[in-house]
Motif scaffolding. Structure first.
Motif, PDB file in Angstrom:
ATOM      1  N   GLU A   1       5.346  21.049  -3.863  1.00  0.00           N
ATOM      2  CA  GLU A   1       5.042  20.535  -2.514  1.00  0.00           C
ATOM      3  C   GLU A   1       5.041  19.009  -2.564  1.00  0.00           C
ATOM      4  N   ASP A   2       5.248  18.376  -1.409  1.00  0.00           N
ATOM      5  CA  ASP A   2       5.050  16.930  -1.330  1.00  0.00           C
ATOM      6  C   ASP A   2       3.579  16.623  -1.596  1.00  0.00           C
ATOM      7  N   VAL A   3       3.305  15.496  -2.248  1.00  0.00           N
ATOM      8  CA  VAL A   3       1.928  15.036  -2.408  1.00  0.00           C
ATOM      9  C   VAL A   3       1.641  14.016  -1.309  1.00  0.00           C
ATOM     10  N   LYS A   4       0.590  14.274  -0.538  1.00  0.00           N
ATOM     11  CA  LYS A   4       0.236  13.395   0.580  1.00  0.00           C
ATOM     12  C   LYS A   4      -1.104  12.737   0.343  1.00  0.00           C
ATOM     13  N   ALA A   5      -1.254  11.494   0.828  1.00  0.00           N
ATOM     14  CA  ALA A   5      -2.543  10.796   0.741  1.00  0.00           C
ATOM     15  C   ALA A   5      -3.504  11.411   1.744  1.00  0.00           C
ATOM     16  N   ASP A   6      -4.653  11.930   1.281  1.00  0.00           N
ATOM     17  CA  ASP A   6      -5.640  12.495   2.209  1.00  0.00           C
ATOM     18  C   ASP A   6      -6.675  11.447   2.605  1.00  0.00           C
ATOM     19  N   HIS A   7      -6.506  10.217   2.069  1.00  0.00           N
ATOM     20  CA  HIS A   7      -7.382   9.115   2.480  1.00  0.00           C
ATOM     21  C   HIS A   7      -6.678   7.800   2.157  1.00  0.00           C
ATOM     22  N   ASP A   8      -7.179   6.691   2.745  1.00  0.00           N
ATOM     23  CA  ASP A   8      -6.646   5.377   2.404  1.00  0.00           C
ATOM     24  C   ASP A   8      -6.966   5.028   0.951  1.00  0.00           C
ATOM     25  N   VAL A   9      -6.092   4.225   0.334  1.00  0.00           N
ATOM     26  CA  VAL A   9      -6.381   3.669  -0.996  1.00  0.00           C
ATOM     27  C   VAL A   9      -6.196   2.158  -0.924  1.00  0.00           C
ATOM     28  N   PRO A  10      -7.180   1.358  -1.266  1.00  0.00           N
ATOM     29  CA  PRO A  10      -8.568   1.741  -1.521  1.00  0.00           C
ATOM     30  C   PRO A  10      -9.191   2.411  -0.292  1.00  0.00           C
ATOM     31  N   PRO A  11     -10.183   3.268  -0.508  1.00  0.00           N
ATOM     32  CA  PRO A  11     -10.811   3.971   0.618  1.00  0.00           C
ATOM     33  C   PRO A  11     -11.754   3.070   1.417  1.00  0.00           C
ATOM     34  N   PHE A  12     -12.040   1.869   0.886  1.00  0.00           N
ATOM     35  CA  PHE A  12     -12.910   0.891   1.573  1.00  0.00           C
ATOM     36  C   PHE A  12     -12.504  -0.475   1.021  1.00  0.00           C
ATOM     37  N   ASP A  13     -12.875  -1.567   1.757  1.00  0.00           N
ATOM     38  CA  ASP A  13     -12.627  -2.912   1.216  1.00  0.00           C
ATOM     39  C   ASP A  13     -13.451  -3.054  -0.056  1.00  0.00           C
ATOM     40  N   ARG A  14     -12.837  -3.522  -1.111  1.00  0.00           N
ATOM     41  CA  ARG A  14     -13.605  -3.618  -2.360  1.00  0.00           C
ATOM     42  C   ARG A  14     -13.249  -4.876  -3.151  1.00  0.00           C
ATOM     43  N   SER A  15     -14.073  -5.132  -4.153  1.00  0.00           N
ATOM     44  CA  SER A  15     -13.856  -6.325  -4.961  1.00  0.00           C
ATOM     45  C   SER A  15     -12.954  -6.013  -6.145  1.00  0.00           C
ATOM     46  N   PRO A  16     -11.893  -6.804  -6.324  1.00  0.00           N
ATOM     47  CA  PRO A  16     -11.029  -6.562  -7.476  1.00  0.00           C
ATOM     48  C   PRO A  16     -11.567  -7.220  -8.743  1.00  0.00           C
ATOM     49  N   TYR A  17     -12.638  -7.995  -8.652  1.00  0.00           N
ATOM     50  CA  TYR A  17     -13.167  -8.747  -9.791  1.00  0.00           C
ATOM     51  C   TYR A  17     -14.677  -8.615  -9.850  1.00  0.00           C
ATOM     52  N   ASP A  18     -15.249  -8.984 -10.985  1.00  0.00           N
ATOM     53  CA  ASP A  18     -16.679  -9.212 -11.077  1.00  0.00           C
ATOM     54  C   ASP A  18     -16.954 -10.590 -10.494  1.00  0.00           C
ATOM     55  N   GLY A  19     -17.940 -10.672  -9.603  1.00  0.00           N
ATOM     56  CA  GLY A  19     -18.216 -11.972  -8.995  1.00  0.00           C
ATOM     57  C   GLY A  19     -19.327 -11.882  -7.960  1.00  0.00           C
ATOM     58  N   PHE A  20     -19.164 -12.676  -6.916  1.00  0.00           N
ATOM     59  CA  PHE A  20     -20.183 -12.710  -5.867  1.00  0.00           C
ATOM     60  C   PHE A  20     -19.528 -12.563  -4.506  1.00  0.00           C
ATOM     61  N   ALA A  21     -20.064 -11.640  -3.707  1.00  0.00           N
ATOM     62  CA  ALA A  21     -19.593 -11.495  -2.330  1.00  0.00           C
ATOM     63  C   ALA A  21     -20.323 -12.539  -1.506  1.00  0.00           C
ATOM     64  N   ILE A  22     -19.545 -13.352  -0.774  1.00  0.00           N
ATOM     65  CA  ILE A  22     -20.151 -14.468  -0.032  1.00  0.00           C
ATOM     66  C   ILE A  22     -19.674 -14.495   1.416  1.00  0.00           C
ATOM     67  N   ARG A  23     -20.280 -15.374   2.206  1.00  0.00           N
ATOM     68  CA  ARG A  23     -19.821 -15.669   3.554  1.00  0.00           C
ATOM     69  C   ARG A  23     -18.994 -16.945   3.408  1.00  0.00           C
ATOM     70  N   SER A  24     -17.681 -16.882   3.650  1.00  0.00           N
ATOM     71  CA  SER A  24     -16.814 -18.023   3.370  1.00  0.00           C
ATOM     72  C   SER A  24     -17.274 -19.274   4.116  1.00  0.00           C
ATOM     73  N   VAL A  25     -17.866 -19.071   5.316  1.00  0.00           N
ATOM     74  CA  VAL A  25     -18.315 -20.199   6.130  1.00  0.00           C
ATOM     75  C   VAL A  25     -19.316 -21.090   5.373  1.00  0.00           C
ATOM     76  N   ASP A  26     -20.113 -20.488   4.469  1.00  0.00           N
ATOM     77  CA  ASP A  26     -21.102 -21.251   3.716  1.00  0.00           C
ATOM     78  C   ASP A  26     -20.469 -22.249   2.748  1.00  0.00           C
ATOM     79  N   THR A  27     -19.188 -22.032   2.390  1.00  0.00           N
ATOM     80  CA  THR A  27     -18.545 -22.903   1.394  1.00  0.00           C
ATOM     81  C   THR A  27     -17.701 -23.980   2.055  1.00  0.00           C
ATOM     82  N   TYR A  28     -17.770 -24.073   3.376  1.00  0.00           N
ATOM     83  CA  TYR A  28     -16.910 -24.966   4.138  1.00  0.00           C
ATOM     84  C   TYR A  28     -16.933 -26.398   3.608  1.00  0.00           C
ATOM     85  N   ASN A  29     -18.108 -26.863   3.159  1.00  0.00           N
ATOM     86  CA  ASN A  29     -18.232 -28.245   2.693  1.00  0.00           C
ATOM     87  C   ASN A  29     -18.286 -28.369   1.171  1.00  0.00           C
TER      88      ASN A  29
END
Lengths: 419, 419
Positions: free
Chosen positions: A41-69
């Motif tokens: 049978e054809d193989v079909k994706a039963d969900h999005d990949v990635p299934p959610f927005d995720r981090s590709p690295y070890d680090g810190f999730a931030i609000r970009s606006v805070d780094t403006y300056n």
């Protein structure tokens, strides 16, 4: 007295076999046993990949606006309010100048819109509080793996008939295929004919040789993805021989005999086909080696009478038996891969028939070159051990020379032992 | 606070692994089970092939001198005094104007020096006597397969370490290898790490993904010719984790873990290597994807810490684990086949590290072309299912463009699924 057979062109012979209605069937097996099998049978994706927005690295999730300056001379400091590993979801929502420590693969926390890598920050501990110092501006969306960026739900990922390679297996696992629908392996019976044949464990005797065709065909059947059943040597007696073939046909989808298809007095196969009432598609093909290849059909079962010469036998299987087995395995590409290559050897002698020369390919500077593996006699077994392709030299009145670009049939399907 | 790792070049990393002393062992198995296994000894011819002068066709063994005056208008007649099949030896010696009916593969009778094909004679029956009419001159040696013309006794036919393909199997049968000496399949343990990982049969949950690396590595291990043993997921608790690794090392030659090798807080592998007292060969490689690949050695056992990203994991196995497994299987060619191909896509962005881009090759008019299979993000699983090669793009300050000739690493060894 002697039957005169009319050879048909190779392509016509292949087309006649592929016009037969032999079809495959399907079964469910476990993912861990599925390597090398064909998807049914054809193989079909039963969900999005990635299934959610995720981090590709070890680090810190931030609000970009805070780094403006933020800059080399104007570092900013963010308070780290939570720490999440892969597989866990943040419980807090960062406000201005707050961040969340995040591991590779963890979902991007609500309220954040970028990730800065661990290596790019300086960590500070002030009593119970944890801070990071950032010396650069981070843009919205930096270092996010977005939901569905690899694969959208509903996409056909792998076509029916594809071989399950390690990469395909990874996809099957991702999409929850603990059981995998695959093509059932066709059962392929094998008989050897020839009073001169000894088994590998027997000592040589005058006039006798060891049977190399049956083990070879067994290997070719396995490599095609089917299940070989070796029934031994056919007897010299016609009636016994006929009964053996008849009984074997009850157990298999496809029956291969090696030898016994010539016009010689001891070649029973033509008579067996006749007594069975089988329809003979052809009994001679305009090719070298393998011209005496016979294919017949009886009651939905296929009979392949291959030559007793090892190389002719090998070529006959590859050209005529393998593609219909591959089709029964649902393959969308039942034929061996074709391409072209430059000859490294002269073939000065013209030949009226199309030759399939056992060759080895070489790749240099992005080009494919090809040279024959030893003697091009149809009885040669050593040349088969090294060959990875056939050079196809159409018949005619002229030969071929080194430097000519010729057609190749590779002894592989898609350019990879993973495909 | 964060360990700063120094990346080493890819070739240096490969050389460090191959400098380890891990060796394979040998076992005897039956010929019919030997497909795809690696020979642990050279295969030698124990007799000439053909073992005697024989007929490649059905026809008549004759004395060429008798046909000296034969022609279209001056046919000659020979008396047929005996008939021999393959596997039988003539009992009579033809005198002037006598012939022996001979089948394909039968030994050339004493006193004869050529064979004329069945189709080229006219047969006549005169009472009990059998004659043939010949209308052409036959030269001495015509249509003889001479003893040893394919292979001379003592020749090394297939090198130790070669894979047993159908052609090799034919040779093994010819030379009486009812039992075949092959390399023992190395036992390769596999652990997954990552609290975010679900098994294929588990339903998706927020923040979690299914474990695709273990089934993929299982497939890669099998494709390399080794025996995968999946030990499940490593626990979150360090001590339990350490004990699991220690116990697994007793059962395997090589232990692969996926994930847990970064510098993140949940990445236990570096600490496990340290507590074991393992020698870490490297823990960072100047490549994309797969830079965090770690290889260590402990007590003759090899530990491969591959990245948790599917593509990085795949590349890490192919570049570092597969070659040493192949060497333990006695392969003379432990590395994947390298060649070159022409890019069909631009890669405008420069990268400081060498990139291994998952690609698919195409062959046209004797040239090899290559294009990437989807996204080149290290987390992408779909691109692996279609790839049959890596394009190797050395790091530097410039990108690459369509038409550039680049190095390729094919996901196959020798150009054939039979090799």
């Amino acid at each position: 007295m002697v039957e005169r057979r009319k050879p048909i062109p190779v392509q016509e012979a292949v087309d006649k076999v592929m016009a037969l209605s032999y079809e495959g069937s399907t079964e469910l097996i476990s993912l861990s046993e599925s390597d090398g099998r064909h998807l049914s049978e054809d193989v079909k994706a039963d969900h999005d990949v990635p299934p959610f927005d995720r981090s590709p690295y070890d680090g810190f999730a931030i609000r970009s606006v805070d780094t403006y300056n933020a800059g080399q001379d104007s570092p900013i400091e963010l308070e780290v309010i939570e720490e999440i590993g892969a597989g866990t979801v943040a419980t807090k929502i960062p406000e201005a100048n707050q961040a969340i420590r995040i591991m590779t693969g963890a979902p991007i926390p609500e309220g954040t819109d970028a990730v800065i890598m661990l290596e790019l920050v300086q960590e500070l501990q002030v009593e119970a509080q944890h801070f990071i110092k950032i010396k650069r501006r981070v843009k919205k969306g930096d270092n996010l793996s977005l939901q569905g960026e690899d694969t959208r739900k509903g996409t056909i990922l792998v076509e029916k008939g594809s071989i399950i390679t390690p990469g395909v297996k990874a996809l099957l696992a991702t999409f929850g295929y603990a059981k995998v629908p695959v093509a059932v392996k066709p059962d392929v019976g094998i008989f050897a004919t020839g009073t001169e044949l000894l088994d590998p464990e027997e000592a040589l005797e005058p006039g006798k040789i060891r049977n190399s065709n049956s083990p070879m065909i067994e290997g070719q059947v396995k490599a095609a993805g089917a299940n070989p059943l070796y029934f031994g040597k056919l007897d010299d007696d016609f009636e016994t021989c006929f009964t053996s073939v008849q009984q074997a046909l009850e157990k298999v989808d496809l029956l291969i005999t090696t030898g016994g298809v010539s016009v010689g007095d001891y070649d029973y196969l033509p008579a067996i086909y006749e007594k069975l009432g089988a329809t003979v598609l052809f009994n001679k093909v305009g090719m070298r080696p393998g011209s005496v290849t016979t294919v017949a059909e009886w009651n939905g079962k296929l009979l392949f009478g291959l030559s007793g010469n090892p190389s002719a036998c090998f070529v006959g299987f590859e050209l005529f038996a393998r593609p219909i087995l591959k089709r029964a395995l649902f393959s969308q590409y039942p034929y061996r891969m074709k391409s072209m290559g430059t000859l490294l050897t002269d073939f000065p002698k013209p030949n009226p028939f199309t030759r399939f020369v056992r060759c080895r390919t070489e790749e240099r500077e992005g080009r494919i070159y090809v040279k024959p593996t030893g003697l091009d006699k149809s009885g040669s077994v050593t040349s088969l051990a090294e060959a990875n392709a056939f050079a196809v030299l159409p018949g005619g009145t002229r030969g071929y020379k080194s430097g000519d670009l010729v057609d190749l049939i590779h002894l592989r399907d898609g350019g990879s032992d993973y495909l």
